[in-house]
Write a protein that holds these residues in place. Structure first.
Motif, PDB file in Angstrom:
ATOM      1  N   HIS A 274     -68.673  12.561  44.604  1.00 23.78           N
ATOM      2  CA  HIS A 274     -67.590  10.962  44.359  1.00 23.78           C
ATOM      3  C   HIS A 274     -65.929  11.609  45.220  1.00 23.78           C
ATOM      4  O   HIS A 274     -65.307  12.271  45.102  1.00 23.78           O
ATOM      5  CB  HIS A 274     -66.631  11.258  43.565  1.00 23.78           C
ATOM      6  CG  HIS A 274     -66.395  10.551  42.748  1.00 23.78           C
ATOM      7  ND1 HIS A 274     -67.063   8.739  42.192  1.00 23.78           N
ATOM      8  CD2 HIS A 274     -64.876  10.409  42.961  1.00 23.78           C
ATOM      9  CE1 HIS A 274     -65.762   8.290  41.909  1.00 23.78           C
ATOM     10  NE2 HIS A 274     -64.763   8.609  42.334  1.00 23.78           N
ATOM     11  N   GLY A 275     -66.571  10.501  46.515  1.00 26.29           N
ATOM     12  CA  GLY A 275     -65.621  10.611  47.309  1.00 26.29           C
ATOM     13  C   GLY A 275     -64.667   9.653  47.343  1.00 26.29           C
ATOM     14  O   GLY A 275     -64.027   9.858  48.515  1.00 26.29           O
ATOM     15  N   HIS A 276     -64.105   9.340  46.561  1.00 19.42           N
ATOM     16  CA  HIS A 276     -63.097   7.422  46.306  1.00 19.42           C
ATOM     17  C   HIS A 276     -62.234   8.020  45.634  1.00 19.42           C
ATOM     18  O   HIS A 276     -61.602   9.296  45.329  1.00 19.42           O
ATOM     19  CB  HIS A 276     -63.069   7.310  44.512  1.00 19.42           C
ATOM     20  CG  HIS A 276     -64.707   6.351  44.329  1.00 19.42           C
ATOM     21  ND1 HIS A 276     -65.831   6.667  44.723  1.00 19.42           N
ATOM     22  CD2 HIS A 276     -64.964   5.165  44.228  1.00 19.42           C
ATOM     23  CE1 HIS A 276     -67.055   5.808  44.441  1.00 19.42           C
ATOM     24  NE2 HIS A 276     -66.211   5.113  44.174  1.00 19.42           N
ATOM     25  N   ARG A 277     -61.495   7.876  47.232  1.00 17.27           N
ATOM     26  CA  ARG A 277     -59.916   8.404  47.545  1.00 17.27           C
ATOM     27  C   ARG A 277     -58.661   7.390  47.058  1.00 17.27           C
ATOM     28  O   ARG A 277     -57.497   7.788  46.392  1.00 17.27           O
ATOM     29  CB  ARG A 277     -59.579   8.560  49.153  1.00 17.27           C
ATOM     30  CG  ARG A 277     -60.474   9.351  49.266  1.00 17.27           C
ATOM     31  CD  ARG A 277     -60.102   9.576  51.117  1.00 17.27           C
ATOM     32  NE  ARG A 277     -60.222   8.279  52.277  1.00 17.27           N
ATOM     33  CZ  ARG A 277     -61.341   7.861  53.258  1.00 17.27           C
ATOM     34  NH1 ARG A 277     -61.927   8.863  53.056  1.00 17.27           N
ATOM     35  NH2 ARG A 277     -60.900   7.181  53.881  1.00 17.27           N
ATOM     36  N   VAL A 278     -59.696   6.249  46.231  1.00 18.17           N
ATOM     37  CA  VAL A 278     -58.474   5.150  45.869  1.00 18.17           C
ATOM     38  C   VAL A 278     -58.888   4.654  44.502  1.00 18.17           C
ATOM     39  O   VAL A 278     -60.171   4.137  43.861  1.00 18.17           O
ATOM     40  CB  VAL A 278     -57.734   3.888  46.868  1.00 18.17           C
ATOM     41  CG1 VAL A 278     -57.176   2.904  45.897  1.00 18.17           C
ATOM     42  CG2 VAL A 278     -57.485   4.132  48.131  1.00 18.17           C
ATOM     43  N   GLY A 279     -57.866   4.343  43.574  1.00 20.94           N
ATOM     44  CA  GLY A 279     -58.333   3.190  42.282  1.00 20.94           C
ATOM     45  C   GLY A 279     -57.921   4.356  40.769  1.00 20.94           C
ATOM     46  O   GLY A 279     -57.124   5.875  41.202  1.00 20.94           O
ATOM     47  N   ASN A 300     -57.946  13.984  44.837  1.00 20.03           N
ATOM     48  CA  ASN A 300     -56.692  13.317  44.792  1.00 20.03           C
ATOM     49  C   ASN A 300     -56.090  13.624  43.233  1.00 20.03           C
ATOM     50  O   ASN A 300     -57.280  13.518  42.225  1.00 20.03           O
ATOM     51  CB  ASN A 300     -56.970  12.029  45.366  1.00 20.03           C
ATOM     52  CG  ASN A 300     -57.969  10.794  44.607  1.00 20.03           C
ATOM     53  OD1 ASN A 300     -58.068  11.088  43.273  1.00 20.03           O
ATOM     54  ND2 ASN A 300     -59.118  11.009  45.806  1.00 20.03           N
ATOM     55  N   PRO A 301     -54.499  12.898  42.755  1.00 20.79           N
ATOM     56  CA  PRO A 301     -54.683  13.017  41.710  1.00 20.79           C
ATOM     57  C   PRO A 301     -55.776  11.163  40.344  1.00 20.79           C
ATOM     58  O   PRO A 301     -55.856  12.068  39.669  1.00 20.79           O
ATOM     59  CB  PRO A 301     -53.626  12.354  41.720  1.00 20.79           C
ATOM     60  CG  PRO A 301     -52.792  12.348  42.922  1.00 20.79           C
ATOM     61  CD  PRO A 301     -53.917  12.512  43.917  1.00 20.79           C
ATOM     62  N   PRO A 309     -59.955  20.199  36.022  1.00 17.72           N
ATOM     63  CA  PRO A 309     -60.682  22.005  36.789  1.00 17.72           C
ATOM     64  C   PRO A 309     -61.380  22.520  37.000  1.00 17.72           C
ATOM     65  O   PRO A 309     -62.139  23.294  37.860  1.00 17.72           O
ATOM     66  CB  PRO A 309     -59.581  22.827  36.095  1.00 17.72           C
ATOM     67  CG  PRO A 309     -60.013  22.745  34.919  1.00 17.72           C
ATOM     68  CD  PRO A 309     -59.704  20.906  34.611  1.00 17.72           C
ATOM     69  N   SER A 310     -62.995  21.585  36.614  1.00 18.67           N
ATOM     70  CA  SER A 310     -64.439  21.707  36.845  1.00 18.67           C
ATOM     71  C   SER A 310     -64.960  21.630  37.464  1.00 18.67           C
ATOM     72  O   SER A 310     -65.951  22.396  37.526  1.00 18.67           O
ATOM     73  CB  SER A 310     -65.012  21.678  35.162  1.00 18.67           C
ATOM     74  OG  SER A 310     -65.276  20.052  35.194  1.00 18.67           O
ATOM     75  N   ALA A 311     -64.296  20.349  38.371  1.00 16.04           N
ATOM     76  CA  ALA A 311     -64.857  20.174  39.781  1.00 16.04           C
ATOM     77  C   ALA A 311     -64.610  21.033  40.945  1.00 16.04           C
ATOM     78  O   ALA A 311     -63.475  21.865  40.790  1.00 16.04           O
ATOM     79  CB  ALA A 311     -64.729  18.721  39.960  1.00 16.04           C
ATOM     80  N   ALA A 312     -65.539  20.370  41.670  1.00 16.32           N
ATOM     81  CA  ALA A 312     -65.165  21.462  43.686  1.00 16.32           C
ATOM     82  C   ALA A 312     -64.832  20.362  44.312  1.00 16.32           C
ATOM     83  O   ALA A 312     -65.197  19.354  44.074  1.00 16.32           O
ATOM     84  CB  ALA A 312     -66.587  22.198  43.784  1.00 16.32           C
ATOM     85  N   TYR A 313     -63.494  20.791  44.524  1.00  9.46           N
ATOM     86  CA  TYR A 313     -62.491  19.302  45.440  1.00  9.46           C
ATOM     87  C   TYR A 313     -62.406  19.791  46.778  1.00  9.46           C
ATOM     88  O   TYR A 313     -62.799  20.873  46.464  1.00  9.46           O
ATOM     89  CB  TYR A 313     -61.044  19.550  44.385  1.00  9.46           C
ATOM     90  CG  TYR A 313     -61.320  18.814  42.911  1.00  9.46           C
ATOM     91  CD1 TYR A 313     -61.303  17.422  42.847  1.00  9.46           C
ATOM     92  CD2 TYR A 313     -61.451  19.741  41.990  1.00  9.46           C
ATOM     93  CE1 TYR A 313     -61.313  16.902  40.944  1.00  9.46           C
ATOM     94  CE2 TYR A 313     -61.154  19.423  40.818  1.00  9.46           C
ATOM     95  CZ  TYR A 313     -61.040  17.799  40.697  1.00  9.46           C
ATOM     96  OH  TYR A 313     -60.853  17.321  38.930  1.00  9.46           O
ATOM     97  N   PHE A 314     -62.844  18.578  47.718  1.00  4.78           N
ATOM     98  CA  PHE A 314     -62.575  18.597  49.226  1.00  4.78           C
ATOM     99  C   PHE A 314     -61.595  17.724  49.131  1.00  4.78           C
ATOM    100  O   PHE A 314     -61.255  16.776  48.745  1.00  4.78           O
ATOM    101  CB  PHE A 314     -63.989  18.527  49.745  1.00  4.78           C
ATOM    102  CG  PHE A 314     -64.852  16.817  49.241  1.00  4.78           C
ATOM    103  CD1 PHE A 314     -64.374  16.052  50.262  1.00  4.78           C
ATOM    104  CD2 PHE A 314     -65.214  16.404  48.633  1.00  4.78           C
ATOM    105  CE1 PHE A 314     -64.416  14.966  50.277  1.00  4.78           C
ATOM    106  CE2 PHE A 314     -65.625  15.357  48.425  1.00  4.78           C
ATOM    107  CZ  PHE A 314     -64.961  14.452  49.168  1.00  4.78           C
ATOM    108  N   ASN A 315     -60.537  18.326  50.106  1.00  7.29           N
ATOM    109  CA  ASN A 315     -60.172  17.555  51.468  1.00  7.29           C
ATOM    110  C   ASN A 315     -60.453  16.837  52.502  1.00  7.29           C
ATOM    111  O   ASN A 315     -59.962  15.133  52.994  1.00  7.29           O
ATOM    112  CB  ASN A 315     -58.813  17.419  52.100  1.00  7.29           C
ATOM    113  CG  ASN A 315     -58.015  18.513  50.469  1.00  7.29           C
ATOM    114  OD1 ASN A 315     -57.462  17.739  49.904  1.00  7.29           O
ATOM    115  ND2 ASN A 315     -57.838  19.120  49.994  1.00  7.29           N
TER     116      ASN A 315
END
Length: 369
Positions: A274-279, A300-301, A309-315
């Protein structure tokens, strides 16, 4: 007491176009079963006069529009709002893209609850004129609406810079529980359960398609990445960039609208990207959680509140690639991510919970109780 609700701002039901239409279908049928009289305005292609029909107890008002695309939607919203001026009861408008039209309802004294959707004017895909239009209509919706719905705490925070907090209720989007699916539906795409990951979104730059495809394709994975969406590489430079960046382990099947197939792709995937940055609360993300997907998401927030916290997040591309490096061979962590994602869904995003919250809000705002 007989409650009446008219729903504006969507293409119509049954749902064929997106998250708001799916929500409208769910809410309308839920309220009809509770004894409400529900009207949904439906956009039709072509010419002619307004006509009406009944669908599973829901009253539909069909408005033909000759123009297509964004202009056609604006024309439809105008005609639907004008028609609604003759109705009584309560009104629910989904989205603020033409909120300026709702001024007529405010003048007439109709009670209109507006779901303010996301911060549309911040999206990269819009040009200056469109962004200005959305910005102005967001301001108009905040002022014109009798009450506002935000689908995410961060959206509520944003709207609270425009109006007082008491004017806003936070209710997120809902999704279906998917506890099983037909693995045979994977066969046409040459993939096997657990040996592929999936992206389901509009192929726009702000949804991180290029970063995710590059991150996956930078080395051999012995794994498939299925990327759903309408790609037009001959006419869209960004689409061509994404497809050129893809390795032969990336599959582009196009847009898939068969619900059973999409559910199978989610249910049997190893990861949902899931790459959504806005919404705000994104429908596709919620639906993935309802299918028990392990999620790799842009950091992102908006996404962090939805999945937790269960997801793996990327910047960026490199951190996304690092998650593939580690997690494609870590079955224990992946299983834990799936369980936590599903538990978060059950806690906050089931349709039963969401629809009851909407009914409570609508009853509160119903005129002349």
């Amino acid at each position: 007491m007989e409650y009446k609700l008219s729903i504006l701002g969507v293409r119509g039901i049954p749902a064929r176009h997106g998250g708001f239409e799916t929500f409208t279908e769910k809410l309308a049928l839920f309220l009809v079963a509770k004894g409400w009289e529900v009207t949904v305005y439906c956009q039709e292609d072509g010419e002619g006069g307004v006509w009406e029909s009944n669908w599973q107890g829901v009253h539909r008002v069909h408005i033909p529009v000759k123009r297509s695309g964004a202009v056609g939607t604006v024309v439809f919203d105008w005609k639907a709002t004008c028609h609604a001026l003759s109705k009584d009861g309560l009104f629910l408008t989904l989205g603020y893209n033409t909120a300026i039209f709702n001024f007529m309802q405010r003048v007439k004294g109709q009670i209109n609850v507006i779901n303010m959707d996301g911060v549309e004017w911040r999206r990269d895909k819009w040009g200056l004129i469109a962004k200005t239009w959305f910005w102005l209509n967001e301001r108009a919706g905040c002022w014109i609406g009798n009450h506002l719905v935000a689908d995410h705490p961060k959206i509520k925070e944003h709207l609270a810079t425009r109006v007082r907090t008491e004017k806003i209720t936070m209710i997120p989007y809902g999704g279906e529980v998917v506890n099983s699916a037909d693995a045979n539906l994977l066969t046409p795409y040459g993939i096997e359960a657990g040996n592929f990951s999936v992206i389901i979104a509009r192929p726009e730059p702000e949804n991180s398609f290029l970063e995710m495809v590059r991150a996956f394709s930078c080395k051999r994975r012995q794994h498939k990445l299925v990327v759903l969406g309408n790609f037009s590489p001959d006419t869209n430079d960004f689409h061509r960039q994404v497809m050129d960046a893809a390795s032969d382990e990336v599959i582009f099947p196009g847009a898939i609208y068969e619900v059973a197939v999409v559910q199978a792709l989610r249910f049997f995937s190893r990861f949902y990207l899931h790459g959504h940055r806005v919404g705000g609360t994104n429908p596709s993300l919620v639906e993935a959680m309802g299918a028990g997907c392990a999620v790799i998401a842009h950091d992102n927030p908006f996404n962090r509140w939805v999945v937790g916290p269960s997801a793996a997040y990327f910047n960026d591309e490199s951190t996304c690639s690092a998650h593939f490096d580690l997690l494609l061979t870590d079955d224990q962590t992946t299983s834990q991510m799936k369980v936590a994602s599903y538990e978060r869904f059950l806690e906050c995003f089931t349709w039963d919970r969401i629809l009851h919250e909407y009914e409570k809000l609508l009853v509160h705002w119903y005129p002349c109780k």
